[in-house]
Design an enzyme around this catalytic site. Sequence first.
Site, PDB file in Angstrom:
ATOM      1  N   ALA A  13       0.834  -1.214   0.000  1.00 27.97           N
ATOM      2  CA  ALA A  13       0.000   0.000   0.000  1.00 27.97           C
ATOM      3  C   ALA A  13       0.861   1.255   0.000  1.00 27.97           C
ATOM      4  CB  ALA A  13      -0.925  -0.012   1.211  1.00 27.97           C
ATOM      5  N   ARG A  19      -4.162   8.820  -9.981  1.00 26.19           N
ATOM      6  CA  ARG A  19      -5.367   8.953 -10.808  1.00 26.19           C
ATOM      7  C   ARG A  19      -6.643   9.183  -9.983  1.00 26.19           C
ATOM      8  NH1 ARG A  19      -4.904   3.809 -14.473  1.00 26.19           N
ATOM      9  NH2 ARG A  19      -3.259   3.258 -13.007  1.00 26.19           N
ATOM     10  N   LYS A  26      -5.218   6.964  -1.774  1.00 25.12           N
ATOM     11  CA  LYS A  26      -6.144   6.057  -2.468  1.00 25.12           C
ATOM     12  C   LYS A  26      -6.687   4.967  -1.552  1.00 25.12           C
ATOM     13  CE  LYS A  26      -4.568   3.016  -5.584  1.00 25.12           C
ATOM     14  NZ  LYS A  26      -4.121   2.534  -6.915  1.00 25.12           N
ATOM     15  N   TYR A 403     -30.987  23.826  25.673  1.00 28.21           N
ATOM     16  CA  TYR A 403     -29.791  24.652  25.510  1.00 28.21           C
ATOM     17  C   TYR A 403     -30.101  26.079  25.943  1.00 28.21           C
ATOM     18  CZ  TYR A 403     -25.742  26.627  23.016  1.00 28.21           C
ATOM     19  OH  TYR A 403     -24.579  27.273  22.672  1.00 28.21           O
ATOM     20  N   SER A 421     -49.876  18.874  24.446  1.00 26.19           N
ATOM     21  CA  SER A 421     -49.326  19.360  23.182  1.00 26.19           C
ATOM     22  C   SER A 421     -48.792  20.781  23.299  1.00 26.19           C
ATOM     23  CB  SER A 421     -50.412  19.338  22.105  1.00 26.19           C
ATOM     24  OG  SER A 421     -50.746  18.015  21.807  1.00 26.19           O
TER      25      SER A 421
HETATM   26  C1  UD1 Z   1       1.425  -4.868 -10.975  1.00 31.89           C
HETATM   27  C2  UD1 Z   1       2.165  -6.069 -11.544  1.00 31.89           C
HETATM   28  C3  UD1 Z   1       1.431  -6.553 -12.781  1.00 31.89           C
HETATM   29  C4  UD1 Z   1       0.006  -6.894 -12.431  1.00 31.89           C
HETATM   30  C5  UD1 Z   1      -0.684  -5.719 -11.774  1.00 31.89           C
HETATM   31  C6  UD1 Z   1      -2.023  -6.126 -11.256  1.00 31.89           C
HETATM   32  C7  UD1 Z   1       4.512  -5.770 -11.032  1.00 31.89           C
HETATM   33  C8  UD1 Z   1       5.838  -5.363 -11.532  1.00 31.89           C
HETATM   34  N1  UD1 Z   1       3.500  -5.680 -11.886  1.00 31.89           N
HETATM   35  O1  UD1 Z   1       1.474  -3.856 -11.939  1.00 31.89           O
HETATM   36  O2  UD1 Z   1       2.062  -7.689 -13.324  1.00 31.89           O
HETATM   37  O3  UD1 Z   1      -0.723  -7.268 -13.604  1.00 31.89           O
HETATM   38  O4  UD1 Z   1       0.095  -5.245 -10.658  1.00 31.89           O
HETATM   39  O5  UD1 Z   1      -2.708  -5.018 -10.773  1.00 31.89           O
HETATM   40  O6  UD1 Z   1       4.400  -6.172  -9.882  1.00 31.89           O
HETATM   41  N2  UD1 Z   1       3.181  -0.677  -4.695  1.00 31.89           N
HETATM   42  C9  UD1 Z   1       3.983  -0.432  -3.586  1.00 31.89           C
HETATM   43  N3  UD1 Z   1       5.226   0.061  -3.780  1.00 31.89           N
HETATM   44  C10 UD1 Z   1       5.706   0.321  -5.021  1.00 31.89           C
HETATM   45  C11 UD1 Z   1       4.907   0.046  -6.128  1.00 31.89           C
HETATM   46  C12 UD1 Z   1       3.648  -0.452  -5.937  1.00 31.89           C
HETATM   47  O7  UD1 Z   1       3.542  -0.640  -2.463  1.00 31.89           O
HETATM   48  O8  UD1 Z   1       6.850   0.760  -5.119  1.00 31.89           O
HETATM   49  C13 UD1 Z   1       1.823  -1.197  -4.474  1.00 31.89           C
HETATM   50  C14 UD1 Z   1       0.778  -0.220  -4.978  1.00 31.89           C
HETATM   51  O9  UD1 Z   1       0.370   0.615  -3.913  1.00 31.89           O
HETATM   52  C15 UD1 Z   1      -0.337  -1.140  -5.436  1.00 31.89           C
HETATM   53  C16 UD1 Z   1       0.382  -2.394  -5.855  1.00 31.89           C
HETATM   54  O10 UD1 Z   1       1.656  -2.356  -5.259  1.00 31.89           O
HETATM   55  O11 UD1 Z   1      -1.218  -1.476  -4.390  1.00 31.89           O
HETATM   56  C17 UD1 Z   1       0.513  -2.510  -7.370  1.00 31.89           C
HETATM   57  O12 UD1 Z   1       1.225  -1.416  -7.845  1.00 31.89           O
HETATM   58  P1  UD1 Z   1       0.983  -0.852  -9.292  1.00 31.89           P
HETATM   59  O13 UD1 Z   1       1.922   0.239  -9.537  1.00 31.89           O
HETATM   60  O14 UD1 Z   1      -0.457  -0.586  -9.485  1.00 31.89           O
HETATM   61  O15 UD1 Z   1       1.399  -2.114 -10.162  1.00 31.89           O
HETATM   62  P2  UD1 Z   1       1.153  -2.286 -11.691  1.00 31.89           P
HETATM   63  O16 UD1 Z   1       2.147  -1.518 -12.437  1.00 31.89           O
HETATM   64  O17 UD1 Z   1      -0.258  -2.068 -12.000  1.00 31.89           O
END
Ligand code: UD1
Length: 526
Positions: A13, A19, A26, A403, A421
Amino acid sequence: MSENRPAAVIILAAGEGTRMKSKTPKVLHPIGGRTLVGHAIHAARGTDPAHLAVVVRHQREVVAPHVSEVDAEALIADQDEVKGTGRAVECGLEVLPPDLTGTVLVTYGDVPLLTTQTLRALTAAHEEAGNAVTVITSILDDPHGYGRVVRDQDGQVLKIVEQKDAIAARESGGADAGALDIKEINSGIYAFDAQVLRDSLTQVGTDNAQGEKYLTDVLGLARAAGRPVRAHVVDDRWQSEGVNDRVQLSNLGRILNERTVERWQREGVTIVDPATTWIDSDVTIGQDTVIRPGTQLLGATTIGEGAVVGPDTTLTSVQVGDGASVVRTQAELAVIGPEATVGPFSYLRPGTELGAKGKIGGFVETKNAVIEDGAKVPHLTYAGDATIKEGANIGAGTIFANYDGVNKHHTTIGRHSFVGSNSVLVAPVNVADGAYIGAGSAVTNDVEPGQIAVSRARQRNIDGWVERKRAGTSTAAAAEAAGAQQTDAPQTDAPGTDAPGTDAPASGQDQPAPRHTASEPEGGQA
Ligand code: UD1
Ligand code: CA
């Protein structure tokens, strides 16, 4: 279940969630009455892991306290400057015992529909097959944006190729270009052997299109080391669907609600219109209760059996007893007793407690008010900071004036007492058991058992007033036709008698007998 109890769950997380275009992180946006990360923690905790860690970074100062509030046992892991899901998991492992063995699950904080059941099935499949890594995958018509699952001829997972790297490969003529045609996607939810995970992550670099440390590289590395890596296909794509923007937030909120509504229907609750009924995840509802259209049951609301709620009712953390009826009502942090009736058009604010068979009726607002068994506040009343004891009846239009402009004060109405009433009870005031208040009274002093308190001007009837003051009107004609008392000589009327409804005495007249005396103060409503 304990045979497939994971050693740890790591929830990622740390991401930014740009976005969402929000000042709120988020994972702190809610659906179904819980934050996204709240759902993730709930599902993870359900697997009864020995350790649960949440990896945070972006807006850590709000996310970390929230995580602790949801789950005091959760370990907070801080991700550093190095980006990527692989680095995030590495940071998660740092707060776990260094010699941890067994299964480590990895999930995301922004995937709210994933269930404990699915995580248990993943763990079982992983451990029974003796896999090094098991990844949850889905087959999508439109796999755009996801990592693609590349399988070998035996059906094992060879590696995962990120969308951006597949595109880069297509441009440079690399081998991974073909991955773009694959419809099987990586959900991002995995079971890992702890040892394999730790060892592989040390070998993961950042040489890719995003310059990040990819968790997905662990799968390829494990396979290259000859360890079994398999997919666990989940048909229900919503379970691994993440929230990236507010459109997805509401879509997932709707799907979650559909699932919650259906769950209660299958438990024996009649829900007339699922499309306009919103039920938070933590709500409970008893059998044979009927939920009518336009109803929102929120927070920690609990509803007993055989109750009727709605239409058009919003209950936030309200307790509703068996057989109660709550119609067109807004209520928060209130208790509604068994077989009590509330509404229509009632507003129950925090601290309202309505006893068994009690009544709060139309256009009544209550706050910090205990209304005991069988007591009734049926019409057009404000009852704030009040105790209305068993069987008492509050007449229409009564105001509990709680109050004084500086402080709030309490009013007590005793057992089986009766407030006429249009009375105002100026707190602090105590009306004893078995007492009466005459209609239209302003009550400022305590009333003892068996007494009636009346504090309004007596009624005076002035003969001939209409004839003298409204001569020639249809009212005067009606008075005459009805045999109104004629006045022989014109009288001098005191100032104030020009207008109906004034209290000034008419000089030269006897004080007329009041129509109602203090011995017959009726005017309350049943
Ligand atoms: C990742 C996967 C992808 C998969 C997709 C599914 C990798 C490299 N790719 O891509 O294969 O299809 O999820 O949704 O793993 N997060 C961290 N620290 C970071 C980066 C991300 O905690 O440095 C957390 C984000 O908060 C999120 C989750 O990891 O909850 C996924 O990160 P996100 O950047 O959405 O991954 P994708 O590029 O979508
Ligand atoms: Ca994502």
